[in-house]
Design a protein around this motif. Structure first.
Motif, PDB file in Angstrom:
ATOM      1  N   ASP A 110       0.836  -1.103  -0.166  1.00 20.40           N
ATOM      2  CA  ASP A 110      -0.041  -0.132   0.098  1.00 20.40           C
ATOM      3  C   ASP A 110       1.028   1.222   0.187  1.00 20.40           C
ATOM      4  O   ASP A 110       1.572   1.628   1.076  1.00 20.40           O
ATOM      5  CB  ASP A 110      -1.067  -0.031   1.190  1.00 20.40           C
ATOM      6  CG  ASP A 110      -1.860   1.256   1.188  1.00 20.40           C
ATOM      7  OD1 ASP A 110      -1.629   2.198   0.466  1.00 20.40           O
ATOM      8  OD2 ASP A 110      -3.078   0.960   1.894  1.00 20.40           O
ATOM      9  N   GLU A 112       0.217   4.356  -0.540  1.00 25.29           N
ATOM     10  CA  GLU A 112      -0.025   5.762   0.205  1.00 25.29           C
ATOM     11  C   GLU A 112      -0.221   5.575   1.651  1.00 25.29           C
ATOM     12  O   GLU A 112       0.232   6.374   2.684  1.00 25.29           O
ATOM     13  CB  GLU A 112      -1.789   5.992   0.126  1.00 25.29           C
ATOM     14  CG  GLU A 112      -2.234   7.392   0.847  1.00 25.29           C
ATOM     15  CD  GLU A 112      -1.574   8.571   0.473  1.00 25.29           C
ATOM     16  OE1 GLU A 112      -1.622   9.415   1.460  1.00 25.29           O
ATOM     17  OE2 GLU A 112      -0.928   8.801  -0.559  1.00 25.29           O
ATOM     18  N   ALA A 113      -0.472   4.255   2.225  1.00 24.09           N
ATOM     19  CA  ALA A 113      -0.126   4.170   3.877  1.00 24.09           C
ATOM     20  C   ALA A 113       1.205   4.200   4.177  1.00 24.09           C
ATOM     21  O   ALA A 113       1.563   4.856   5.062  1.00 24.09           O
ATOM     22  CB  ALA A 113      -0.723   2.743   4.164  1.00 24.09           C
ATOM     23  N   ARG A 115       3.552   5.928   2.430  1.00 23.68           N
ATOM     24  CA  ARG A 115       3.975   7.483   2.318  1.00 23.68           C
ATOM     25  C   ARG A 115       3.533   8.021   3.736  1.00 23.68           C
ATOM     26  O   ARG A 115       4.345   8.944   4.380  1.00 23.68           O
ATOM     27  CB  ARG A 115       3.392   7.981   1.251  1.00 23.68           C
ATOM     28  CG  ARG A 115       3.597   9.307   0.694  1.00 23.68           C
ATOM     29  CD  ARG A 115       2.799  10.184   0.203  1.00 23.68           C
ATOM     30  NE  ARG A 115       1.544  10.360   0.501  1.00 23.68           N
ATOM     31  CZ  ARG A 115       1.323  11.351   1.554  1.00 23.68           C
ATOM     32  NH1 ARG A 115       2.473  12.241   1.912  1.00 23.68           N
ATOM     33  NH2 ARG A 115       0.073  11.491   2.237  1.00 23.68           N
ATOM     34  N   GLN A 116       2.570   7.965   4.273  1.00 23.11           N
ATOM     35  CA  GLN A 116       2.037   8.582   5.414  1.00 23.11           C
ATOM     36  C   GLN A 116       2.650   8.249   6.598  1.00 23.11           C
ATOM     37  O   GLN A 116       3.053   9.159   7.330  1.00 23.11           O
ATOM     38  CB  GLN A 116       0.479   8.320   5.433  1.00 23.11           C
ATOM     39  CG  GLN A 116      -0.670   8.900   4.581  1.00 23.11           C
ATOM     40  CD  GLN A 116      -2.035   8.464   5.127  1.00 23.11           C
ATOM     41  OE1 GLN A 116      -2.428   7.899   5.879  1.00 23.11           O
ATOM     42  NE2 GLN A 116      -2.826   8.791   4.094  1.00 23.11           N
ATOM     43  N   ARG A 117       2.961   7.028   6.903  1.00 20.36           N
ATOM     44  CA  ARG A 117       4.077   6.697   7.965  1.00 20.36           C
ATOM     45  C   ARG A 117       5.365   7.277   7.775  1.00 20.36           C
ATOM     46  O   ARG A 117       6.044   7.828   8.532  1.00 20.36           O
ATOM     47  CB  ARG A 117       3.986   5.202   7.919  1.00 20.36           C
ATOM     48  CG  ARG A 117       2.938   4.425   8.305  1.00 20.36           C
ATOM     49  CD  ARG A 117       3.070   3.154   8.668  1.00 20.36           C
ATOM     50  NE  ARG A 117       3.926   2.294   7.456  1.00 20.36           N
ATOM     51  CZ  ARG A 117       3.004   1.500   6.459  1.00 20.36           C
ATOM     52  NH1 ARG A 117       1.591   1.450   6.662  1.00 20.36           N
ATOM     53  NH2 ARG A 117       3.476   0.733   5.660  1.00 20.36           N
ATOM     54  N   ALA A 119       5.983  10.151   6.253  1.00 20.70           N
ATOM     55  CA  ALA A 119       5.739  11.530   6.435  1.00 20.70           C
ATOM     56  C   ALA A 119       5.724  12.048   7.811  1.00 20.70           C
ATOM     57  O   ALA A 119       6.117  13.129   8.252  1.00 20.70           O
ATOM     58  CB  ALA A 119       4.508  11.790   5.707  1.00 20.70           C
ATOM     59  N   GLU A 120       5.573  10.876   8.758  1.00 23.62           N
ATOM     60  CA  GLU A 120       5.375  11.276  10.106  1.00 23.62           C
ATOM     61  C   GLU A 120       6.692  11.339  10.906  1.00 23.62           C
ATOM     62  O   GLU A 120       6.961  11.588  12.043  1.00 23.62           O
ATOM     63  CB  GLU A 120       4.710  10.117  10.754  1.00 23.62           C
ATOM     64  CG  GLU A 120       2.987  10.530  10.620  1.00 23.62           C
ATOM     65  CD  GLU A 120       2.302   9.340  11.059  1.00 23.62           C
ATOM     66  OE1 GLU A 120       2.712   8.377  11.621  1.00 23.62           O
ATOM     67  OE2 GLU A 120       0.802   9.134  10.717  1.00 23.62           O
ATOM     68  N   SER A 126       8.386  16.292   3.108  1.00 26.28           N
ATOM     69  CA  SER A 126       7.299  15.968   2.356  1.00 26.28           C
ATOM     70  C   SER A 126       8.153  14.617   1.737  1.00 26.28           C
ATOM     71  O   SER A 126       9.649  14.431   2.004  1.00 26.28           O
ATOM     72  CB  SER A 126       7.022  16.675   1.389  1.00 26.28           C
ATOM     73  OG  SER A 126       8.373  17.106   0.401  1.00 26.28           O
TER      74      SER A 126
END
Length: 281
Positions: A110, A112-113, A115-117, A119-120, A126
């Motif tokens: 996944d 997107e999932a 990428r979000q992790r 990004a944190e 970014s």
């Protein structure tokens, strides 16, 4: 005239008698029979499901894993991960955030999932995560801009313009200003920008110390401490530069220059050892 008693009586086979009984039962008690058969079927179905409940559960839980493993064995396993742009962020932290396991396939990953992790992570401003078939993942990171080092509890962190810790200083950021003291990280950007207007005051400067989270001191490699006021910092440094140009004040053998009072420049010389009295020796 025929005597009825003389008529022949047909002999019925057992199967015919059973059919007649079933027909009579269905006609007279058809509703009751149907309900009974339905109840019996439901009971039999429930018993059957209970008997196979564990195999069904195990099979369902393993379907996804089996499918994913098959994809991986078919040549769609993620085999190469390329990272770009990270300096403060460790490769291990990025790998952990991606969540890629040896059996992870490109199809099941996944993006997107992940990428979000990523990004944190503290230093990440970014990030772009891409996957290319059959088994490559690329991660392009843009990190936050470090503006200073902040030393606290014996550890030196790199901070951004918001005062957030974005990594530890492993020695690669020695050119950045060093701020120390409680609250120094939160107000570092304002002070650093103010110092940009007075480049001569940065010669020999080793740290900018936050005092009681209200004002700043400038610390130099000679041991000199310059005490700045809580308000009017720019005016105080302008005055200090003027004194340096006229009297080379920063080059004198002094310990403290106190600029906390607007109309006063107080100076404390370094203590000098008194010569020994020959009579006492």
């Amino acid at each position: 005239m025929v005597d009825p008693r003389a008529l022949p009586v047909p002999v019925r086979a057992p199967r015919s008698r059973l059919a007649n009984r079933w027909t009579r039962l269905r006609v007279l008690h058809g509703g009751l029979v149907r309900r009974g058969l339905m109840v019996a079927a439901l009971i039999a179905g429930a018993v059957g499901l209970y008997a196979v409940r564990e195999p069904i559960g195990v099979t369902a839980s393993n379907l996804a894993t089996v499918a994913q493993g098959n994809f991986a064995q078919a040549g769609l396993a993620i085999g190469e991960i390329s990272l770009q742009g990270q300096t403060l962020t460790s490769e291990q932290d990025i790998f952990d955030a991606l969540g890629i396991q040896p059996h992870t396939s490109t199809l099941s990953f996944d993006v997107e999932a992940a990428r979000q992790r990523v990004a944190e992570l503290p230093a990440v401003d970014s990030v772009i995560v891409r996957k290319t078939y059959p088994g490559d993942v690329a991660v392009d990171i843009v990190e936050k801009k470090p503006i200073a080092r902040w030393r606290v509890d014996g550890i030196t962190f790199v901070i951004d313009g918001d005062g957030d810790q974005i990594g530890e200083d492993g020695g690669a950021y020695g050119d950045l200003p060093l701020v120390i003291g409680d609250g120094a990280a939160d107000d570092a950007l304002v002070m650093i920008r103010a110092m940009e207007n007075f480049p001569s005051l940065k010669d020999g400067l080793i740290a900018i110390s936050r005092i009681a989270d209200r004002r700043w001191d400038l610390l130099y490699d000679t041991g000199l401490r310059i005490q700045l006021p809580e308000q009017g910092v720019a005016q105080a440094m302008t005055k200090l530069v003027s004194y340096q140009d006229q009297y080379q004040l920063l080059d004198r053998d002094i310990a403290i220059i106190d600029l906390r009072i607007e109309t006063v420049v107080a100076v404390r010389p370094n203590k000098t050892e008194e010569p020994e009295d020959p009579k006492e020796s």
